[in-house]
Write a protein that holds these residues in place. Structure first.
Motif, short mmCIF file in Angstrom:
data_model
loop_
_atom_site.label_atom_id
_atom_site.label_comp_id
_atom_site.label_asym_id
_atom_site.label_seq_id
_atom_site.Cartn_x
_atom_site.Cartn_y
_atom_site.Cartn_z
N ALA A 34 -18.69 -50.78 -55.58
CA ALA A 34 -18.32 -51.60 -56.75
C ALA A 34 -19.33 -51.43 -57.86
CB ALA A 34 -18.20 -53.07 -56.32
N ALA A 35 -20.62 -51.39 -57.50
CA ALA A 35 -21.66 -51.23 -58.52
C ALA A 35 -21.55 -49.88 -59.20
CB ALA A 35 -23.04 -51.39 -57.88
N TYR A 36 -21.26 -48.84 -58.43
CA TYR A 36 -21.09 -47.50 -59.02
C TYR A 36 -19.95 -47.51 -60.02
CZ TYR A 36 -20.25 -42.50 -59.48
OH TYR A 36 -20.07 -41.23 -59.98
N ARG A 37 -18.81 -48.07 -59.63
CA ARG A 37 -17.64 -48.09 -60.50
C ARG A 37 -17.86 -48.98 -61.71
NH1 ARG A 37 -13.33 -48.36 -55.44
NH2 ARG A 37 -13.28 -46.10 -55.06
N ALA A 38 -18.84 -49.89 -61.61
CA ALA A 38 -19.17 -50.74 -62.75
C ALA A 38 -20.13 -50.07 -63.72
CB ALA A 38 -19.75 -52.07 -62.26
N LEU A 50 -26.28 -44.46 -58.31
CA LEU A 50 -26.04 -44.66 -56.88
C LEU A 50 -25.44 -43.43 -56.21
CD1 LEU A 50 -24.73 -48.32 -56.94
CD2 LEU A 50 -26.79 -47.52 -55.78
N ARG A 89 -34.90 -58.87 -63.68
CA ARG A 89 -33.55 -58.53 -63.20
C ARG A 89 -33.51 -58.34 -61.68
NH1 ARG A 89 -32.01 -53.45 -66.59
NH2 ARG A 89 -34.24 -53.33 -67.03
N LYS A 121 -23.14 -48.09 -62.55
CA LYS A 121 -24.43 -47.69 -62.00
C LYS A 121 -24.28 -46.34 -61.29
CE LYS A 121 -26.47 -52.28 -61.57
NZ LYS A 121 -27.24 -53.20 -60.70
N ASP A 172 -20.30 -52.98 -51.61
CA ASP A 172 -21.03 -53.52 -52.77
C ASP A 172 -21.55 -52.41 -53.66
OD1 ASP A 172 -22.68 -52.73 -50.68
OD2 ASP A 172 -24.29 -54.10 -51.24
N LYS A 173 -22.04 -51.32 -53.03
CA LYS A 173 -22.58 -50.20 -53.83
C LYS A 173 -21.44 -49.40 -54.48
CE LYS A 173 -27.11 -49.56 -51.73
NZ LYS A 173 -27.16 -50.89 -51.08
N HIS A 208 -31.90 -47.99 -65.57
CA HIS A 208 -32.15 -49.41 -65.78
C HIS A 208 -32.96 -49.72 -67.04
CE1 HIS A 208 -30.37 -50.50 -61.95
NE2 HIS A 208 -31.08 -49.56 -61.36
#
Length: 819
Positions: free
Chosen positions: A775-779, A784, A124, A781, A772-773, A254
């Motif tokens: 967006a990743a948090y709201r997705a 973060l 990954r 993750k 980007d981070k 992860h």
């Protein structure tokens, strides 16, 4: 199955409520877990010691209190230092302590699963094989003030990383050629998150897996993953791993989903009961005075011949404590009194010795032994005179405290107090302790002197009519008269029959080091000598410089013959001498060897008093018997007086923690300082700082922080103006320089940024710079969050109020993109 053999009464907790139990209570109430699973994960690279006893008590005790289970798991990922010998000894020690568990777990059981997890991270793009040297890797990581620099190998392709990792496993590369690193954040203020190592190459025979593996997981990778595989819910560790928690959370973020799905497929019934992933929580580490617990230093003591092995009774190992004669109940009582807190602290060794004495007081029958014999001849008795006395095993206080009115014989049978006696032969010739006679007595000496009288325990009063000496002037024999009922004497001494007593060797064990903190003392002396240019280059001073030359004294004497018929594991109180038992290795019926478990009183406290100027010494309370006079200086190892007990209960009722209250109740100086500070603040939080941070300075009358100043500093901490780290640093500076700690906070501008209006723009700048981070948090993750906290802390130089910052970040990150 219970986690504890012979657990406390139903409804009684083993571990007092604390911040960790509050977390567990909240988790259970919220339904995050159906039950509690803890673990105790020692590395088998040495023998378990008292620090392990405390940690195991916390884990097994919490599991017991919540009706859960505790897993004993060996963290065996370092083949060069681990041995089956250490595994066997730790298992024996844990069983001796009374812990019970199911199947023993090993990290090495999971090597294949851990390897597959590492492959999934590589696939990954979350891990890569790095090929720089260890020195270069350390340089590229940067510093707390400088972000890290990417390794030239950080952007290797997934395929190349998979191939290299497979070749690492196949043994194609030497040690140190490559490592597997997590790809996290080289700019993180937490250095642990700057691409930590997950696997390294080690060509060494593993004690369980042999040569099947030549790559081994790191501590961080193994702890999180094996916790998840063992079904742990609350992973408890000491405070030095607080920064590692971020790596733990990253790995679970992860890997947890894959672990959970695999376990559901393999054990569907079991995993329906498991609700969530494990979380790590840290508690303050406990160190102990007058010893060391570093396995490296303990190995140095053994290898250098300074002690007689890992089970030497002077060692802090559980094997050593067991051979010395300490009981598991005493160790558990000590661990319970130490308790749990958020801060590291050093425990007064008097607390351990008090727990041992308290346990043995009700366990050890009283008999008599003479360790340094001096012959006494009762000249008014005929040659060959012998009579049998029947003396009680137990004093009145033990009898009165008996819950059933019965007391124990050495063989364990419980009988009425009047039946608990032993036959003691009384003959014309006796032995007494050499120190109980003084030809030229010092002032206040109340034992035997020329022309003086003394009471022989249970036998009557004798008068010394004369004495004989050898050519060197050493007294070798006393001529005495046994007096009638009308005689009087001020002192009482013990004795044994010269013709009927049994010969014995006595090993008088004492503290291994002569100073409370041998490692710190060694460092301090090195620094002082370095300033004076006196440190030899070839030999630096170390902790061995402070070994106590009197930690073992061997004498030969006699013990009353009643012990011959007793079980070999009987603990005794040799009257006026201390608590003893037969050495389980060297003692034989025809050649008895007794180990001193602990003295009756704290002799180190008496030495401290002798070194105190006469005008400063407090007066000792009058004692019923002169030889039982209490020690006025070091009270931490004595049973509580009525006044101390009242003080203890009062402090606890006021909200002082039990561990701190036990110290304060025995130390009037500390209690007086706390009482004054409590006029200006809350006594509960203040107590911990008084005992743990200012205790030494208060005892030595060198404290430079006034009670009101300490209270003012803690008010800043309580209101969120500063954090704990700042408070400790400021207090240390104030104690060193004498400046008001609050003034230091103001002068250096150390107050936390607690104004939401001032902090919000900083948060918004950080989020805008990292879309980007965000967006990743709201997705999903959510791990973060630590990254965002770190970035804001960097912007504010660490002064952002953590709680307010978390609230602002949570609110900002919860807003969707459209809004």
């Amino acid at each position: 199955m219970s986690t504890v053999k012979n657990p406390p009464e139903p409804g009684r907790r083993m571990v007092s409520p604390n911040f960790i139990t509050e977390i567990i209570d909240a988790d259970l109430e919220a339904g995050r877990y159906a039950g509690v699973v803890t673990r105790f994960p020692p590395e088998p690279n040495g023998y378990a010691h008292l620090g392990h006893a405390i940690a195991s008590y916390i884990n097994f005790g919490i599991a017991h209190d919540y009706g859960g289970r505790c897993c004993l798991r060996f963290d065996d990922t370092n083949p060069e230092t681990e041995k089956q010998e250490y595994v066997d000894s730790i298992i024996e020690d844990m069983r001796w302590l009374g812990w019970q568990w199911g199947e023993t777990s090993y990290a090495s059981n999971y090597f294949e699963e851990l390897y597959r997890m590492a492959l999934s991270l590589i696939e990954r793009g979350l891990a890569y094989v790095d090929s720089v040297s260890p020195e270069e890797m350390a340089r590229l990581r940067g510093s707390v003030d400088k972000p890290g620099t990417p390794s030239p190998y950080r952007e290797r392709s997934v395929q190349e990383n998979l191939e290299l990792f497979a070749r690492m496993r196949a043994g194609e590369f030497p040690n140190g050629a490559h490592v597997l690193r997590a790809k996290i954040d080289l700019a993180s203020p937490n250095m642990k998150l700057r691409d930590p190592v997950l696997y390294r190459i080690v060509h060494a025979e593993h004690y369980r897996t042999g040569s099947r593996w030549c790559i081994y997981p790191s501590y961080d990778f193994a702890q999180a993953t094996t916790d998840a595989l063992d079904g742990v819910t609350h992973s408890l560790c000491s405070l030095e791993f607080v920064d590692n928690r971020a790596v733990y959370d990253w790995l679970m973020e992860h890997l947890w989903e894959g672990i959970r799905d695999q376990q559901r497929a393999e054990r569907p019934q079991q995993d329906q009961q498991r609700a969530g992933r494990p979380y790590q929580y840290e508690f303050g580490r406990r160190s102990l005075e007058y010893t060391v617990v570093s396995k490296r230093k303990l190995r140095k003591l053994v290898a250098g011949g300074y002690v007689r092995g890992w089970d030497d009774p002077r060692m802090p190992t559980l094997a050593g404590q067991r051979r010395r004669g300490v009981t598991p109940e005493a160790i558990r009582a000590f661990a319970s009194q130490v308790g749990i807190s958020r801060t590291n602290r050093t425990v007064d060794i008097g607390l351990l010795e008090h727990a041992i004495r308290d346990d043995l007081n009700r366990r050890a029958p009283r008999v008599m032994a003479v360790t340094r014999p001096l012959k006494v001849v009762l000249t008014n008795l005929p040659d060959g005179h012998e009579e049998t006395l029947h003396l009680a095993y137990w004093p009145h206080d033990v009898v009165q405290e008996s819950p059933d009115g019965l007391v124990a014989l050495p063989d364990g049978r419980r009988v009425r107090p009047e039946e608990a006696t032993r036959a003691v032969p009384f003959t014309r010739e006796l032995y007494i302790e050499r120190d109980d006679f003084a030809p030229q007595p010092p002032p206040g000496f109340k034992r035997l002197t020329p022309g003086g009288t003394v009471r022989l325990r249970g036998a009557g009063i004798v008068r010394c009519d004369g004495y004989q000496t050898d050519d060197a002037g050493e007294v070798v024999e006393l001529s005495c008269t046994l007096l009638g009922e009308g005689a009087s004497a001020k002192g009482v001494i013990h004795w044994v029959s010269a013709s009927r007593a049994l010969r014995a060797e006595f090993r008088l064990y004492d503290r291994l080091f002569s100073v409370p903190h041998p490692e710190a003392e060694a460092k301090e002396h090195e620094e002082e000598e370095a300033e004076g240019g006196a440190v030899p280059l070839q030999e630096e001073r170390d902790f061995l410089s402070f070994l106590n030359p009197k930690s073992l004294e061997v004498t030969h004497g006699y013990v009353e013959p009643s012990v011959a018929a007793d079980p070999a594991d009987t603990r005794y109180q040799f009257e006026r001498m201390g608590y003893f038992w037969r050495d389980p290795v060297d003692s034989r019926p025809e050649a008895l060897v007794f180990n001193r478990i602990v003295t009756l009183k704290d002799a180190w406290g008496k030495e401290s008093e002798r070194q105190t100027p006469k005008a400063e010494r407090p007066k000792a309370p009058k004692a019923e018997h002169p030889h039982d006079a209490p020690d006025p200086t070091r009270t931490s190892a004595r049973p509580f007086t009525a006044e101390q007990q009242e003080r203890l209960e009062r402090l606890k009722a006021q909200g002082v923690g039990e561990a701190e209250a036990l110290v304060l109740a025995r130390e009037p100086r500390l209690e007086a300082y706390l009482s004054e500070a409590a006029r200006h603040g809350k006594i509960g939080p203040l107590a911990s700082w008084v005992v743990n941070d200012l205790g030494s300075a208060i005892r030595e009358e060198q404290v430079r922080v006034a009670p009101a100043q300490l209270a003012a500093l803690l008010r800043l901490l309580e209101e969120g103006s500063i954090n704990t780290r700042i408070a400790k640093d400021v207090l240390a500076e104030a104690q060193q320089g004498g400046e008001d700690p609050v003034a230091i906070v103001e002068r250096k501008g150390l107050r936390q940024l607690s104004d939401a209006g001032a902090l919000e723009p900083v948060v918004e700048r950080v989020l805008a710079a990292n879309p980007d981070k965000v967006a990743a948090y709201r997705a999903g993750k959510t791990g973060l969050m630590g990254f965002f906290v770190g970035q804001v802390m960097r912007e504010t130089q660490g002064q952002a109020n953590p709680q307010l910052l978390q609230e602002l970040l949570s609110r900002k990150l919860a807003v969707n993109d459209e809004s």
